[in-house]
Design a protein around this motif. Structure first.
Motif, PDB file in Angstrom:
ATOM      1  N   ASN A 304      52.662  34.539  30.112  1.00 50.42           N
ATOM      2  CA  ASN A 304      52.644  35.765  29.311  1.00 50.42           C
ATOM      3  C   ASN A 304      51.229  36.308  29.106  1.00 50.42           C
ATOM      4  O   ASN A 304      51.054  37.328  28.451  1.00 50.42           O
ATOM      5  N   GLU A 305      50.227  35.603  29.672  1.00 55.15           N
ATOM      6  CA  GLU A 305      48.856  36.082  29.619  1.00 55.15           C
ATOM      7  C   GLU A 305      48.304  36.315  31.023  1.00 55.15           C
ATOM      8  O   GLU A 305      47.098  36.421  31.219  1.00 55.15           O
ATOM      9  N   ASP A 306      49.181  36.410  32.014  1.00 55.57           N
ATOM     10  CA  ASP A 306      48.761  36.528  33.405  1.00 55.57           C
ATOM     11  C   ASP A 306      47.925  37.794  33.611  1.00 55.57           C
ATOM     12  O   ASP A 306      48.314  38.892  33.183  1.00 55.57           O
ATOM     13  N   ILE A 307      46.798  37.640  34.283  1.00 59.46           N
ATOM     14  CA  ILE A 307      45.881  38.768  34.440  1.00 59.46           C
ATOM     15  C   ILE A 307      46.459  39.857  35.328  1.00 59.46           C
ATOM     16  O   ILE A 307      46.333  41.053  35.033  1.00 59.46           O
ATOM     17  N   GLY A 308      47.107  39.475  36.442  1.00 56.98           N
ATOM     18  CA  GLY A 308      47.635  40.465  37.363  1.00 56.98           C
ATOM     19  C   GLY A 308      48.977  41.032  36.948  1.00 56.98           C
ATOM     20  O   GLY A 308      49.278  42.206  37.196  1.00 56.98           O
ATOM     21  N   VAL A 344      45.307  50.207  44.944  1.00 55.33           N
ATOM     22  CA  VAL A 344      45.583  48.776  45.102  1.00 55.33           C
ATOM     23  C   VAL A 344      44.543  48.011  44.298  1.00 55.33           C
ATOM     24  O   VAL A 344      43.340  48.278  44.406  1.00 55.33           O
ATOM     25  N   VAL A 345      45.012  47.080  43.484  1.00 52.94           N
ATOM     26  CA  VAL A 345      44.114  46.208  42.717  1.00 52.94           C
ATOM     27  C   VAL A 345      44.270  44.801  43.285  1.00 52.94           C
ATOM     28  O   VAL A 345      45.337  44.198  43.184  1.00 52.94           O
ATOM     29  N   HIS A 346      43.203  44.290  43.914  1.00 55.37           N
ATOM     30  CA  HIS A 346      43.271  42.991  44.600  1.00 55.37           C
ATOM     31  C   HIS A 346      42.581  41.923  43.767  1.00 55.37           C
ATOM     32  O   HIS A 346      41.589  42.187  43.080  1.00 55.37           O
ATOM     33  N   CYS A 347      43.085  40.720  43.847  1.00 51.97           N
ATOM     34  CA  CYS A 347      42.447  39.591  43.176  1.00 51.97           C
ATOM     35  C   CYS A 347      41.126  39.264  43.876  1.00 51.97           C
ATOM     36  O   CYS A 347      40.759  39.881  44.871  1.00 51.97           O
ATOM     37  N   GLY A 348      40.420  38.263  43.369  1.00 50.32           N
ATOM     38  CA  GLY A 348      39.143  37.889  43.962  1.00 50.32           C
ATOM     39  C   GLY A 348      39.261  37.228  45.321  1.00 50.32           C
ATOM     40  O   GLY A 348      38.265  37.131  46.049  1.00 50.32           O
ATOM     41  N   GLY A 349      40.452  36.744  45.680  1.00 49.05           N
ATOM     42  CA  GLY A 349      40.647  36.138  47.002  1.00 49.05           C
ATOM     43  C   GLY A 349      40.091  34.735  47.134  1.00 49.05           C
ATOM     44  O   GLY A 349      39.793  34.292  48.244  1.00 49.05           O
ATOM     45  N   CYS A 350      39.996  34.008  46.020  1.00 54.21           N
ATOM     46  CA  CYS A 350      39.349  32.688  46.084  1.00 54.21           C
ATOM     47  C   CYS A 350      40.131  31.680  46.920  1.00 54.21           C
ATOM     48  O   CYS A 350      39.553  30.728  47.447  1.00 54.21           O
ATOM     49  N   MET A 351      41.458  31.869  47.072  1.00 59.49           N
ATOM     50  CA  MET A 351      42.273  30.884  47.767  1.00 59.49           C
ATOM     51  C   MET A 351      42.472  31.190  49.247  1.00 59.49           C
ATOM     52  O   MET A 351      43.140  30.433  49.946  1.00 59.49           O
ATOM     53  N   VAL A 352      41.912  32.305  49.733  1.00 57.59           N
ATOM     54  CA  VAL A 352      42.047  32.657  51.147  1.00 57.59           C
ATOM     55  C   VAL A 352      40.665  32.811  51.760  1.00 57.59           C
ATOM     56  O   VAL A 352      39.651  32.905  51.054  1.00 57.59           O
ATOM     57  N   ASN A 353      40.615  32.867  53.086  1.00 55.69           N
ATOM     58  CA  ASN A 353      39.312  33.030  53.731  1.00 55.69           C
ATOM     59  C   ASN A 353      38.883  34.499  53.698  1.00 55.69           C
ATOM     60  O   ASN A 353      39.674  35.405  53.443  1.00 55.69           O
ATOM     61  N   ARG A 354      37.624  34.724  53.952  1.00 55.34           N
ATOM     62  CA  ARG A 354      37.061  36.076  53.853  1.00 55.34           C
ATOM     63  C   ARG A 354      37.714  37.019  54.859  1.00 55.34           C
ATOM     64  O   ARG A 354      37.891  38.211  54.598  1.00 55.34           O
ATOM     65  N   GLN A 355      38.084  36.492  56.030  1.00 53.01           N
ATOM     66  CA  GLN A 355      38.697  37.322  57.059  1.00 53.01           C
ATOM     67  C   GLN A 355      39.996  37.951  56.560  1.00 53.01           C
ATOM     68  O   GLN A 355      40.303  39.106  56.870  1.00 53.01           O
ATOM     69  N   THR A 356      40.770  37.212  55.769  1.00 57.54           N
ATOM     70  CA  THR A 356      42.015  37.737  55.224  1.00 57.54           C
ATOM     71  C   THR A 356      41.755  38.939  54.322  1.00 57.54           C
ATOM     72  O   THR A 356      42.407  39.982  54.433  1.00 57.54           O
ATOM     73  N   VAL A 357      40.784  38.792  53.422  1.00 60.17           N
ATOM     74  CA  VAL A 357      40.469  39.885  52.502  1.00 60.17           C
ATOM     75  C   VAL A 357      39.927  41.085  53.264  1.00 60.17           C
ATOM     76  O   VAL A 357      40.329  42.233  53.028  1.00 60.17           O
ATOM     77  N   LEU A 358      39.011  40.843  54.215  1.00 62.84           N
ATOM     78  CA  LEU A 358      38.416  41.945  54.969  1.00 62.84           C
ATOM     79  C   LEU A 358      39.469  42.683  55.800  1.00 62.84           C
ATOM     80  O   LEU A 358      39.423  43.915  55.920  1.00 62.84           O
ATOM     81  N   ALA A 359      40.430  41.951  56.364  1.00 59.52           N
ATOM     82  CA  ALA A 359      41.487  42.599  57.146  1.00 59.52           C
ATOM     83  C   ALA A 359      42.335  43.502  56.263  1.00 59.52           C
ATOM     84  O   ALA A 359      42.701  44.613  56.654  1.00 59.52           O
ATOM     85  N   ARG A 360      42.642  43.042  55.065  1.00 61.98           N
ATOM     86  CA  ARG A 360      43.417  43.868  54.142  1.00 61.98           C
ATOM     87  C   ARG A 360      42.620  45.110  53.726  1.00 61.98           C
ATOM     88  O   ARG A 360      43.156  46.218  53.679  1.00 61.98           O
ATOM     89  N   LEU A 361      41.345  44.916  53.415  1.00 62.99           N
ATOM     90  CA  LEU A 361      40.518  46.048  53.009  1.00 62.99           C
ATOM     91  C   LEU A 361      40.380  47.071  54.134  1.00 62.99           C
ATOM     92  O   LEU A 361      40.371  48.284  53.889  1.00 62.99           O
ATOM     93  N   LYS A 362      40.295  46.586  55.362  1.00 68.05           N
ATOM     94  CA  LYS A 362      40.190  47.506  56.492  1.00 68.05           C
ATOM     95  C   LYS A 362      41.463  48.327  56.642  1.00 68.05           C
ATOM     96  O   LYS A 362      41.410  49.543  56.910  1.00 68.05           O
ATOM     97  N   ARG A 363      42.612  47.691  56.481  1.00 64.32           N
ATOM     98  CA  ARG A 363      43.879  48.416  56.553  1.00 64.32           C
ATOM     99  C   ARG A 363      43.967  49.475  55.460  1.00 64.32           C
ATOM    100  O   ARG A 363      44.438  50.595  55.686  1.00 64.32           O
ATOM    101  N   LEU A 364      43.529  49.125  54.261  1.00 65.54           N
ATOM    102  CA  LEU A 364      43.550  50.075  53.154  1.00 65.54           C
ATOM    103  C   LEU A 364      42.607  51.246  53.413  1.00 65.54           C
ATOM    104  O   LEU A 364      42.932  52.398  53.133  1.00 65.54           O
TER     105      LEU A 364
END
Length: 407
Positions: A304-308, A344-364
């Motif tokens: 009930n206090e979840d940030i996202g 789109v509001v994305h989390c910090g991506g701490c649990m995935v590699n940088r390539q995953t986040v960058l690929a999503r950002l590129k698509r956006l």
């Protein structure tokens, strides 16, 4: 090596038709039965990942995928998940068991590799079953291997070491914001979603990054911050806080002391800081009936206090009312059609590699959909974004002046 977070490992994705030997190849590389192997086409249905140390590369994540020629409605969903895994790839291994397929890979796969400029290796499997007269026909760029006998596996490991991006290790988190010997205060509320007795991953990684750069880290809860600052012989050179207590911490930390958050540091560490800063301007254009996507790169049980799920929607609705529509994507799920979102509001991506986040950002970016991350949105909505970005922008200014002066 087993304790290296998955997000910090080189992600190697194995792609090919059904029954060409992808799973057997991964087992041969790993030296153990990681993936289920069968002569029945389509045995691998969902992506299978194995974290291991692959010498001489180091910590890697080997990702097995379903065949790109899978059929039927369910098969097409498996192919979609295979394509989805490519967004995580630092390196792609294209696997086939026939000479005719070399250089003629599935169009969607080859186009994605070309568009993202991903390094790849072509592998021809089952060499132990060949007529050896055909071996001379192989291009020098193609590796011939046998998962059964082990032939060529050593060469494949060497080729992976050569082809893996040399810069796949993520940039610095915070160590370059300080000089050796300087002190950062880390404000760490006890997060109810963190495993009992542990800090959450971004906090741990930031502490280690500061130590690696010869800096000192003083870790306190938000409830002890004021007394900690009062007892320090000199003021800290940087304060890093959890974004959820940004407002309280900003009131305690003197305005001349640099202040930022873990999430904003991860905007640079895992993503594209400039793109995320640009996305802030979209907050002013947001309308009460717009649709917002909250993207969480990991999966967890919401509280009930979840940030996202709770806090960020509440912040935006406080300004725009209850008409805003929210959707959530967790883990590997990320919508194919992004055009319906105003933000789109994305989390910090701490649990995935940088390539995953960058690929999503590129698509956006290609879809012209603005994106921010959790910490930047919270800082903006609490009126302290300029202050929170200043430590990173100041570093950029110093770096630019050095370049201009020829240093």
């Amino acid at each position: 090596m087993q304790e290296t977070p998955k997000g910090n490992r080189v992600h190697i994705v194995f792609v090919g038709r059904r029954n060409v030997g992808k799973s057997s190849l991964i087992n041969a590389l790993a030296g153990q039965e990681v993936a289920l192997v069968s002569s029945v086409p389509g045995t691998t249905t969902d992506p299978v990942a194995k974290a291991m140390e692959l010498l001489p590369v180091g910590p890697v994540l080997l990702i097995d995928t379903a065949g790109v020629d899978d059929v039927g409605d369910l098969g097409q969903e498996r192919v979609r998940r295979t394509t989805q895994m490519l967004e995580k790839a630092d390196l792609v291994v294209l696997v086939t068991d026939t000479l005719d397929e070399l250089g003629k890979w599935d169009a969607s796969i080859s186009q994605y590799i070309a568009r993202q400029k991903l390094p790849y290796i072509e592998v021809l499997t089952k060499v132990d079953t060949w007529d050896h007269s055909g071996k001379a026909q192989l291009p020098s760029s193609v590796l011939a291997v046998s998962s059964h006998s082990g032939a060529g596996i050593g060469k494949l490991k060497d080729r992976i070491a050569q082809a893996a991006p040399k810069d796949c290790e993520e940039p610095t988190i915070a160590g370059d914001l300080l000089s050796p010997g300087e002190t950062a205060v880390l404000v760490v509320p006890v997060d109810k979603q963190a495993p009992k007795g542990r800090l959450i991953l971004p906090q741990v990684q930031t502490i280690r990054d500061l130590l690696d750069h010869g800096c000192q880290a003083l870790v306190v809860r938000d409830t002890e911050l004021e007394s900690a600052l009062a007892t320090m012989p000199v003021e800290p050179q940087l304060v890093i806080t959890d974004s959820q207590v940004f407002h309280q911490v900003a009131q305690i930390v003197p305005s001349h002391v640099p202040l930022t958050s873990f999430s904003i540091l991860f905007a640079r560490y895992k993503g594209d800081l400039d793109l995320l800063i640009d996305g802030i301007s979209a907050l002013a254009q947001l309308q009460p009936k717009d649709r917002v996507l909250i993207a969480e790169a990991c999966t967890h049980r919401p509280t009930n206090e979840d940030i996202g799920r709770v806090k960020i929607p509440a912040l935006l609705r406080k300004r725009l009312g209850n008409g805003l529509e929210f959707e959530w994507a967790a883990g590997n799920d990320f919508p194919v059609d992004l055009s319906r979102y105003a933000l789109v509001v994305h989390c910090g991506g701490c649990m995935v590699n940088r390539q995953t986040v960058l690929a999503r950002l590129k698509r956006l970016s290609q879809a012209r959909v603005p994106v921010v991350n959790y910490g930047m949105l919270i800082a903006h909505e609490t009126g302290i974004l300029s202050r929170a970005l200043q430590p990173l922008l100041r570093l950029r200014s110093v770096s630019t002046s050095h370049c201009e002066s020829g240093l």
